[in-house]
Design a protein around this motif. Sequence first.
Motif, PDB file in Angstrom:
ATOM      1  N   LEU A 528     -45.918  32.526  -9.446  1.00 20.17           N
ATOM      2  CA  LEU A 528     -45.863  31.088  -9.182  1.00 20.17           C
ATOM      3  C   LEU A 528     -46.877  30.296  -9.996  1.00 20.17           C
ATOM      4  CD1 LEU A 528     -45.342  31.140  -5.310  1.00 20.17           C
ATOM      5  CD2 LEU A 528     -43.671  30.502  -7.045  1.00 20.17           C
ATOM      6  N   ILE A 529     -48.117  30.783 -10.102  1.00 20.11           N
ATOM      7  CA  ILE A 529     -49.162  30.045 -10.824  1.00 20.11           C
ATOM      8  C   ILE A 529     -48.762  29.758 -12.272  1.00 20.11           C
ATOM      9  CG2 ILE A 529     -51.574  30.081 -11.580  1.00 20.11           C
ATOM     10  CD1 ILE A 529     -51.193  29.678  -8.600  1.00 20.11           C
ATOM     11  N   PRO A 530     -48.087  30.689 -12.994  1.00 19.41           N
ATOM     12  CA  PRO A 530     -47.683  30.372 -14.374  1.00 19.41           C
ATOM     13  C   PRO A 530     -46.828  29.118 -14.491  1.00 19.41           C
ATOM     14  CG  PRO A 530     -47.488  32.721 -13.991  1.00 19.41           C
ATOM     15  CD  PRO A 530     -47.812  32.109 -12.676  1.00 19.41           C
ATOM     16  N   PHE A 531     -46.101  28.762 -13.431  1.00 22.03           N
ATOM     17  CA  PHE A 531     -45.278  27.563 -13.510  1.00 22.03           C
ATOM     18  C   PHE A 531     -46.119  26.293 -13.582  1.00 22.03           C
ATOM     19  CE2 PHE A 531     -42.033  30.445 -11.768  1.00 22.03           C
ATOM     20  CZ  PHE A 531     -40.998  30.170 -12.644  1.00 22.03           C
ATOM     21  N   ALA A 532     -47.378  26.355 -13.115  1.00 21.20           N
ATOM     22  CA  ALA A 532     -48.270  25.207 -13.266  1.00 21.20           C
ATOM     23  C   ALA A 532     -48.553  24.929 -14.740  1.00 21.20           C
ATOM     24  CB  ALA A 532     -49.576  25.453 -12.514  1.00 21.20           C
ATOM     25  N   VAL A 533     -48.517  25.984 -15.554  1.00 21.84           N
ATOM     26  CA  VAL A 533     -48.703  25.828 -17.002  1.00 21.84           C
ATOM     27  C   VAL A 533     -47.387  25.483 -17.684  1.00 21.84           C
ATOM     28  CG1 VAL A 533     -49.377  27.016 -19.128  1.00 21.84           C
ATOM     29  CG2 VAL A 533     -50.676  27.396 -17.017  1.00 21.84           C
ATOM     30  N   ILE A 534     -46.331  26.233 -17.363  1.00 24.84           N
ATOM     31  CA  ILE A 534     -45.045  26.071 -18.046  1.00 24.84           C
ATOM     32  C   ILE A 534     -44.450  24.693 -17.802  1.00 24.84           C
ATOM     33  CG2 ILE A 534     -42.657  26.910 -18.092  1.00 24.84           C
ATOM     34  CD1 ILE A 534     -43.773  29.707 -17.570  1.00 24.84           C
ATOM     35  N   LEU A 580     -59.803  27.537 -14.419  1.00 24.01           N
ATOM     36  CA  LEU A 580     -61.015  27.121 -13.718  1.00 24.01           C
ATOM     37  C   LEU A 580     -60.713  26.776 -12.259  1.00 24.01           C
ATOM     38  CD1 LEU A 580     -64.029  26.550 -13.973  1.00 24.01           C
ATOM     39  CD2 LEU A 580     -63.474  24.208 -14.678  1.00 24.01           C
ATOM     40  N   ALA A 581     -59.576  26.137 -12.023  1.00 20.30           N
ATOM     41  CA  ALA A 581     -59.206  25.792 -10.650  1.00 20.30           C
ATOM     42  C   ALA A 581     -59.006  27.048  -9.807  1.00 20.30           C
ATOM     43  CB  ALA A 581     -57.930  24.956 -10.662  1.00 20.30           C
ATOM     44  N   GLN A 582     -58.403  28.068 -10.372  1.00 25.42           N
ATOM     45  CA  GLN A 582     -58.204  29.312  -9.619  1.00 25.42           C
ATOM     46  C   GLN A 582     -59.544  29.996  -9.334  1.00 25.42           C
ATOM     47  OE1 GLN A 582     -56.117  32.720 -11.414  1.00 25.42           O
ATOM     48  NE2 GLN A 582     -54.689  32.602  -9.704  1.00 25.42           N
ATOM     49  N   ARG A 583     -60.484  29.901 -10.260  1.00 26.66           N
ATOM     50  CA  ARG A 583     -61.803  30.492 -10.036  1.00 26.66           C
ATOM     51  C   ARG A 583     -62.523  29.784  -8.877  1.00 26.66           C
ATOM     52  NH1 ARG A 583     -65.995  29.573 -14.546  1.00 26.66           N
ATOM     53  NH2 ARG A 583     -64.155  30.003 -15.836  1.00 26.66           N
ATOM     54  N   TYR A 662     -50.575  26.588  -3.251  1.00 27.23           N
ATOM     55  CA  TYR A 662     -50.185  26.491  -1.840  1.00 27.23           C
ATOM     56  C   TYR A 662     -49.023  27.445  -1.532  1.00 27.23           C
ATOM     57  CZ  TYR A 662     -48.182  24.550   2.439  1.00 27.23           C
ATOM     58  OH  TYR A 662     -47.668  24.399   3.705  1.00 27.23           O
ATOM     59  N   LEU A 663     -48.005  27.425  -2.391  1.00 29.91           N
ATOM     60  CA  LEU A 663     -46.865  28.325  -2.197  1.00 29.91           C
ATOM     61  C   LEU A 663     -47.286  29.775  -2.327  1.00 29.91           C
ATOM     62  CD1 LEU A 663     -44.121  26.398  -4.236  1.00 29.91           C
ATOM     63  CD2 LEU A 663     -44.368  26.510  -1.745  1.00 29.91           C
ATOM     64  N   GLN A 664     -48.186  30.037  -3.271  1.00 29.68           N
ATOM     65  CA  GLN A 664     -48.659  31.397  -3.482  1.00 29.68           C
ATOM     66  C   GLN A 664     -49.342  31.948  -2.232  1.00 29.68           C
ATOM     67  OE1 GLN A 664     -48.299  33.415  -6.015  1.00 29.68           O
ATOM     68  NE2 GLN A 664     -49.719  35.046  -5.429  1.00 29.68           N
ATOM     69  N   GLU A 665     -50.079  31.089  -1.539  1.00 24.83           N
ATOM     70  CA  GLU A 665     -50.814  31.539  -0.361  1.00 24.83           C
ATOM     71  C   GLU A 665     -49.946  31.561   0.891  1.00 24.83           C
ATOM     72  OE1 GLU A 665     -54.273  29.121   0.012  1.00 24.83           O
ATOM     73  OE2 GLU A 665     -55.062  29.674  -1.964  1.00 24.83           O
ATOM     74  N   LYS A 666     -48.964  30.644   0.980  1.00 31.93           N
ATOM     75  CA  LYS A 666     -48.163  30.546   2.184  1.00 31.93           C
ATOM     76  C   LYS A 666     -46.999  31.536   2.217  1.00 31.93           C
ATOM     77  CE  LYS A 666     -50.519  27.326   4.170  1.00 31.93           C
ATOM     78  NZ  LYS A 666     -51.283  27.615   5.394  1.00 31.93           N
ATOM     79  N   VAL A 667     -46.333  31.717   1.073  1.00 32.13           N
ATOM     80  CA  VAL A 667     -45.149  32.584   1.042  1.00 32.13           C
ATOM     81  C   VAL A 667     -45.485  34.026   1.407  1.00 32.13           C
ATOM     82  CG1 VAL A 667     -43.357  33.548  -0.441  1.00 32.13           C
ATOM     83  CG2 VAL A 667     -43.878  31.103  -0.550  1.00 32.13           C
ATOM     84  N   PRO A 668     -46.551  34.655   0.826  1.00 33.44           N
ATOM     85  CA  PRO A 668     -46.857  36.040   1.224  1.00 33.44           C
ATOM     86  C   PRO A 668     -47.218  36.168   2.701  1.00 33.44           C
ATOM     87  CG  PRO A 668     -47.930  35.484  -0.830  1.00 33.44           C
ATOM     88  CD  PRO A 668     -47.394  34.208  -0.273  1.00 33.44           C
TER      89      PRO A 668
END
Length: 677
Positions: A528-534, A580-583, A662-668
Amino acid sequence: MVGIIISLIGTFAALWLAGFSINLLTLFALVLAIGTVVDDAIIVVEAIQAKLDQGYKSAYQATVDGMKGITSPIIVSTMIFMAVFIPVTFMGGTSGTFFTQFGVTMAVAVGISAVNALTLSPALCALLIRPEKDSGEGGKSFQQRFRKGFNTAFHTITNRYAGGVKFLLKRKWLAGGILAVAIALLVLAMTNTKTGLVPDEDQGMLFVNVNTAPGTTLSQTQEVMTKVEEVIKTIPQVAEYSNNAGFGMLSGQTPTTGMIMVRLKDWSERKGKNDDINSVINEIYARTANIKNAQIFVMAPPMIIGYGAGDGFELYTQDRAGNSVEDLYYATQDFVAKLNERPEIGMAYFTFDIKYPQYSVEVDFTKCKRQGISPNEVLSTISSYYGGVYSSDINRFSKVYRVMMQASPEYRLDKESLNNIFVKTNEGMAPVGQFVTLTKTYGSENISRFNMFNSIAINGSLADGYSSGDAITAIKEIAQQYLPTGYGYEFGGMSREESGSSNNTIIVIALCMLFIFLILSALYESFLIPFAVILSVPIGLMGSFLFTWIFGLENNIYLQTGVIMLIGLLSKTAILITELAQRYRKEGLSIFDSALRAAKERLRPILMTALTMIVGLLPLVFASGAGANGNISLGVGTVFGMTIGTLALLFITPTLFAVMQYLQEKVPSKLKMEIKK
C-alpha cells in the motif's frame, strides 16, 4: 559542481565501454543528467547545513549526523530512478534503440552521482563548510544579513506550506478529487496530443525529384531540369545545388527522372520568419508551378538515415488478388486522389506509370526448335546486346574494373538492327531478327514487389500543423473506405516504424510504474505505501502532456524519454517525504504529525533539486537552429512536467501517505480479528 564533473567523466567511460556514440540521444541524456546528478549532492549539503544551523560547532560531527538521516532515502531514490530505465532498454525496434542509449546513459550518470553523494560530497562538506560565527548584532556581514533574511522569508513560506498540507490532511477527499481531475486531464491530453516518431528537423538539405512524361528522352529531361535549376538558384536561402538527370530518389535510374540536391545556407544566416526549410519547400513549389511538362516533388532527407528516401510518409499499395498491373495502377491513382483531399496530407505522390512506350517481343518457338536453339538463348542475346550484361572484371593500375558487354548505340537504334545481331544455331550463325516479332505497346517501366505482392510506392508530405501520426490515421481511414477488395497497403520507412510503435507511451509508463511498485514494495514491506509514491506521478505527467498539447508539439521519442526521466524524478522526490514520514511513524508519532513533519523538513531540498533541474533545462524550451524541434519537445515536457509535478506532490504526497499508512495499519488488524473469530 564536483558531482557533475565526476558523473560526466564516469558516464563517458561507460558509453565508451558500451560502444555507444555521442549522438543526439546520448547528448540529450547528458544534458538531463547535469540537472539530475546534483540532486543527491544538494540533499547532502542541505542536510549538513541544517545541522550547523541547529547549533553544531563541528563540521565533521554535523556531517556524520546529517548523513544518518539521508543515506537511506538517497539509496532508495537512486535505485528507483535507475530502475525506471531498466524495462525500456529491453524494447525492440527503432524505439528500443533510442530508449536503450538514453536509458543507459541516464542510469549510469545517476548511479555515479549517488556514489559521489555518499562518499566524496560528505568529505568535501566536512572540509569546506564551517559553522557560522556570531559577530554580534553590529558586526554582521552582508552575507550573514542576507542569509538571515532569506531564512526568515523561507521560514514564513514553510509555515504557509505546512498550513496547506494540514488543510489537505484534514480534507483527504479533496486530494483524491485533485488526483482524479489530473488523471482525467492526462488521458485527455494524451489522446489529443499529436503523435510522431522523431520530430522533423531543419537539416539544411533538400531533394527536388523531377519526373517527366513516359517516353521522354534523357536530353529532354535535362532541359526540364535546367528550367528547375534556374528557378532554384534565384531562391535567396539556397547556398549550392547539384543537378543529376537520369536518376531520382523515388524512381531510381531512368531517362524520365532527375534529382536536384539543394544545400541551404547555414542556420545563422536563416533567422528570418520565412527562412526555415518548410518555407523554402513552399517557395520551390510556387516558383516551379509554371513548369507544366514535369511533376516536381520536394522533400527533406529522412531524420534516420536508411528509413525511406525522405521525410513525410511512405507506403505501398499491394495487389493481393492477382489482378493486372493496370488495375493496380488505377486503384492506386484513385487512392492517391482521395489522400490529397484530406487536410492532413500536404501532397501524396507516386512515380509509377503504365504509359511507357515499349516493344513486346514474341519468340517463334517453332523456328527456334528447327535451328536447335531455345527461346531463352534468343532473349539472352537480345538482352546482352541491347540492355547490357556484366561479364567479368579486369585489373588495371591497381584497381578492379567491371567489363560490361553491350552493342554500340548506333547498332541498336531500330528494329532492323536485330538483323545485325547473331545467335549460334545448328547451321551456323543466324540473325535474331528471324526468330522474333516486335509489336509496339505501352506498359510499366518496372514492377516492384512488397512482401511478395505487386506494389506501387507512394510518398507524401504532411500539411502544415499536422503530424506524421495524423497522416497515418488519415491513410488508414482512406484505405478502409476506398481501397477495392483484393487490394491492401503496407507502410514503409519511418512510417512503418511509427505505425508499429503507436502504443509505446502507454507501455513505457506502465513498465516504469510496475518496476517502481515492485522495488518499493520490497523496501517498505508493504503493497500500500508504494501507492503514495506512484499516485504522485500522474499529476506531473499531466503537466507534461498538457503543455505539449498546448504548445502544439508531438508525442514522439524525445518526449517519451523525457517522460521516463520525469517518472523517475517525481518518484525520487516523493520518496524523500514518504521515507521520512514512515520513520517518524515508527518512532511513535501519529500519522498526521508524521506526514506533516516530513513534508516540512523535506520542503527545502525538494525545492532546491527541482529548481536546479527546471532552470537547467529551461534553455531547451527556447532552442533554435539544428535539432531545435527535438530540444523543444524534450524541454517543454520535462520543464512543465517537473514544475507542476513538484508543486502538486508537495501537497498530495503527505495526504496519500496518511491514507495508505492508515489502510496499512487497519487492514491487517481487521484480518487478524477475523482469523481469531
